[in-house]
Scaffold this motif. Sequence first.
Motif, PDB file in Angstrom:
ATOM      1  N   ARG A   1       0.816  -1.215   0.000  1.00  0.00           N
ATOM      2  CA  ARG A   1       0.000   0.000   0.000  1.00  0.00           C
ATOM      3  C   ARG A   1       0.847   1.261   0.000  1.00  0.00           C
ATOM      4  O   ARG A   1       0.475   2.269  -0.562  1.00  0.00           O
ATOM      5  N   ASP A   2       1.992   1.240   0.633  1.00  0.00           N
ATOM      6  CA  ASP A   2       2.744   2.490   0.775  1.00  0.00           C
ATOM      7  C   ASP A   2       3.562   2.835  -0.475  1.00  0.00           C
ATOM      8  O   ASP A   2       4.204   3.870  -0.527  1.00  0.00           O
ATOM      9  N   GLU A   3       3.520   1.968  -1.499  1.00  0.00           N
ATOM     10  CA  GLU A   3       4.301   2.252  -2.710  1.00  0.00           C
ATOM     11  C   GLU A   3       3.727   3.384  -3.522  1.00  0.00           C
ATOM     12  O   GLU A   3       4.431   4.171  -4.112  1.00  0.00           O
ATOM     13  N   HIS A   4       2.404   3.393  -3.614  1.00  0.00           N
ATOM     14  CA  HIS A   4       1.767   4.350  -4.501  1.00  0.00           C
ATOM     15  C   HIS A   4       0.321   4.509  -4.049  1.00  0.00           C
ATOM     16  O   HIS A   4      -0.297   3.554  -3.600  1.00  0.00           O
TER      17      HIS A   4
ATOM     18  N   THR B   1       5.287  -1.986   4.919  1.00  0.00           N
ATOM     19  CA  THR B   1       5.922  -0.798   4.358  1.00  0.00           C
ATOM     20  C   THR B   1       7.298  -1.198   3.833  1.00  0.00           C
ATOM     21  O   THR B   1       7.788  -2.298   4.112  1.00  0.00           O
ATOM     22  N   GLU B   2       7.896  -0.279   3.081  1.00  0.00           N
ATOM     23  CA  GLU B   2       9.233  -0.529   2.559  1.00  0.00           C
ATOM     24  C   GLU B   2      10.195  -0.848   3.712  1.00  0.00           C
ATOM     25  O   GLU B   2      11.006  -1.773   3.638  1.00  0.00           O
TER      26      GLU B   2
ATOM     27  N   VAL C   1       9.746  -4.343   5.109  1.00  0.00           N
ATOM     28  CA  VAL C   1      10.335  -5.360   4.239  1.00  0.00           C
ATOM     29  C   VAL C   1      11.829  -5.481   4.535  1.00  0.00           C
ATOM     30  O   VAL C   1      12.347  -6.587   4.721  1.00  0.00           O
ATOM     31  N   TRP C   2      12.506  -4.345   4.641  1.00  0.00           N
ATOM     32  CA  TRP C   2      13.946  -4.397   4.926  1.00  0.00           C
ATOM     33  C   TRP C   2      14.239  -4.941   6.319  1.00  0.00           C
ATOM     34  O   TRP C   2      15.203  -5.678   6.526  1.00  0.00           O
ATOM     35  N   GLN C   3      13.386  -4.576   7.282  1.00  0.00           N
ATOM     36  CA  GLN C   3      13.587  -5.114   8.632  1.00  0.00           C
ATOM     37  C   GLN C   3      13.455  -6.631   8.625  1.00  0.00           C
ATOM     38  O   GLN C   3      14.190  -7.344   9.301  1.00  0.00           O
TER      39      GLN C   3
END
Lengths: 418, 266
Positions: free
Chosen positions: B130-133, B183-184, B187-189
């Motif tokens: 959702r937070d991409e766009h 969120t982005e 994903v990295w976490q």
Amino acid sequence: MEKESLKFVIVGHVDHGKSTLIGRLLFDTDSLPPDKIEEVEKASKGVGRKLEFAFLMDHLQEEREQGVTIDTTQTFFKSPKREYVIIDAPGHIEFVKNMITGASQAEAGLLIVDVNQGVAEQTKRHAYILAMLGLYQVVVILNKMDLVNFSEKRFRRVKQEVEKFLRTIDITPYFYIPISATKGDNVAGKSKNIPWHKGPTVLESLDSLKNRLPAENKPLIFPVQDVYRINGKRITVGRIEAGSIRQGQEIKILPSGQMTRVKSIEKFCEENIDRGDSGESIGITTQEPVFLDRGDVLCEPGKEPFLTDTFGANLFWMLKEDFGKKERITLRCTTQEISCRVTEIKKRINSSSLQVIEKDAGILRNLEVGEVMIKTKRPIAVKTFNDLAELGRFVLVKGNNICAGGIITTIISGRRFP
Amino acid sequence: MDHITKLENQTIFIIREAYRQFKNVAMLWSIGKDSTTALWLIRKAFYGKIPFPIMHLDTGYKFKEIYEFRGKYAKEWNLNLIVAKNKEAMNKGMSPEKGRFKCCTELKTNNLKKAIAKYGFRALYLAIRRDEHGIRAKERIFSPRDEDFEWDYKNQPPELWDQYKTKAKDEEHLRIHPLLGWTELNVWQYIKRENIPIVSLYFAKNGKRYRSIGCETCCNPVDSDADTIDKIVEELKISKVSERSGRAQDKESAYMMQKLRALGYM
Ligand SMILES: Nc1nc2c(ncn2[C@@H]2O[C@H](COP(=O)(O)OP(=O)(O)O)[C@@H](O)[C@H]2O)c(=O)[nH]1
């Protein structure tokens, strides 16, 4: 570890200022990337406006051109205290099912009311839906204070009006906050224009809300999602909806009533797991080779939920076509799926005015609430919503679509023991 | 339960729900960080034995690092890999110079349409968030596409209490979005916590790194010195530039993304 983020929904009548408030919150907490502001400025100019905060959430072309929110959106932001997910829910009557979709995922609700207009049709309907969804953490925002010269008198009058209505549906808001979303008064910072308000700002009120707790301290409820055969093992997978499950524990299978023991708890690439807790998606193997399938509910012997085919419920109908009593329809509660009938519509209620339209009715229309009795084809495992939300709520499915949400209020002729 | 663990459990739940309803499914693997994370979670959901194919929509314009990564992990994870190409359009020399919208439509959307028709997939797992766009923020977890692949965003089905639209008409297919709520940063976490292998393009070299990868022709790196996962997590915590700022599709016009998606783009 990262703290849990809080999900809250902003609801209210169309044009009372939801999108503007969200834009303000994002802007004042410095959560907007510069390229996003630029993009919104550009799109605003495209329809002949200056910076339209509402465009941050209203992304569909139709939404921007017509200035209405059509579908629910989720956005992320941070206060110095924690992270938030804002769920924006459309206020227009056409899109109530999108509002419900948004609100059903929230842990708290902000109900926004334009002080200049007072309580309107969707204000009431949305408040009712919050109550029905079991969202008891509610903050009421009285917006557009700038239009009434920040008048305390006006604020009190509208507050009383809202209070009176919310009392009838058992919502006691945590706060009433006078704000101006466009100007930012009492959103992230205290307003100089509203010195008489001693309560929190919107952001402070959010920081005081609590995460929904998982049903950890309740008896085990483990609805079976599927059964996989992996390397010769039969692994029964699902999500623990309440309580916990331990290796070696005795469990009972509903509806059959069979008993067995948990031989192992299975997660990919993890060995010797001795327990699983509520909220976890796990797999188990059993000591006895019992037959398990989707829709079975595993529980603790002596602490079973009810096994019944008859219960009372509040039903929110959200399909354009009417729903007729006695019509066969599919009910889904966790992974249980079964054909059912509504045998009685005791009351047909207008979800905005909450007035009873008809007693002992034959149909329910779009956006009406029914106090109903439901009879399922075979007994299923349920609890009342107040006892355990996860097993006390259900949806009805007609054709290929979800068309109603329901809350179980009373359980009749239930057996605790098959 | 911490936030990332909660997301992980929810995602596994969604993955299993979809497979239970639609046996004829595939996962779209772009080989980027999100779909590689989704693939990791799919492996968890099925105990390492994924019961459906993993599909890569290959435009021929992908970075060489992407092709290397694909080969290596398709083997290591024992994937049933489908590499789908719109050969017809490629033979005719379709490229971004002929117009980005047209190129994306041919090499991705129409490519996907052909693949779905060929294999008869009823549902596809996609790792959008959702937070991409802003348009993606409006998505459902189970999102239907009609026979023309169109997304009827004005009339989406309700979705409540983890009950999804799990039934569809024969001519429809469903998009399943198990990472929608991530969120982005999440994903990295998670990549860090799980030690998930990731294409090297995401790590800074000579002061630049990619935050989002796709075709080499239409992606630009951002300024960054983050050459480890830890540094990327730190960078994202303070960064204010949005993730897709290096992606050309989002820049053309305010609604290009909406138009692409309405036509069946991911
Ligand atoms: N004067 C004034 N106007 C406001 C305020 N908040 C919102 N508005 C205006 O009210 C209209 C509707 O707001 P919007 O946020 O789109 O409402 P929504 O339909 O609830 O999302 C817009 O024209 C806003 O500019 C406020 O605090 N003061």
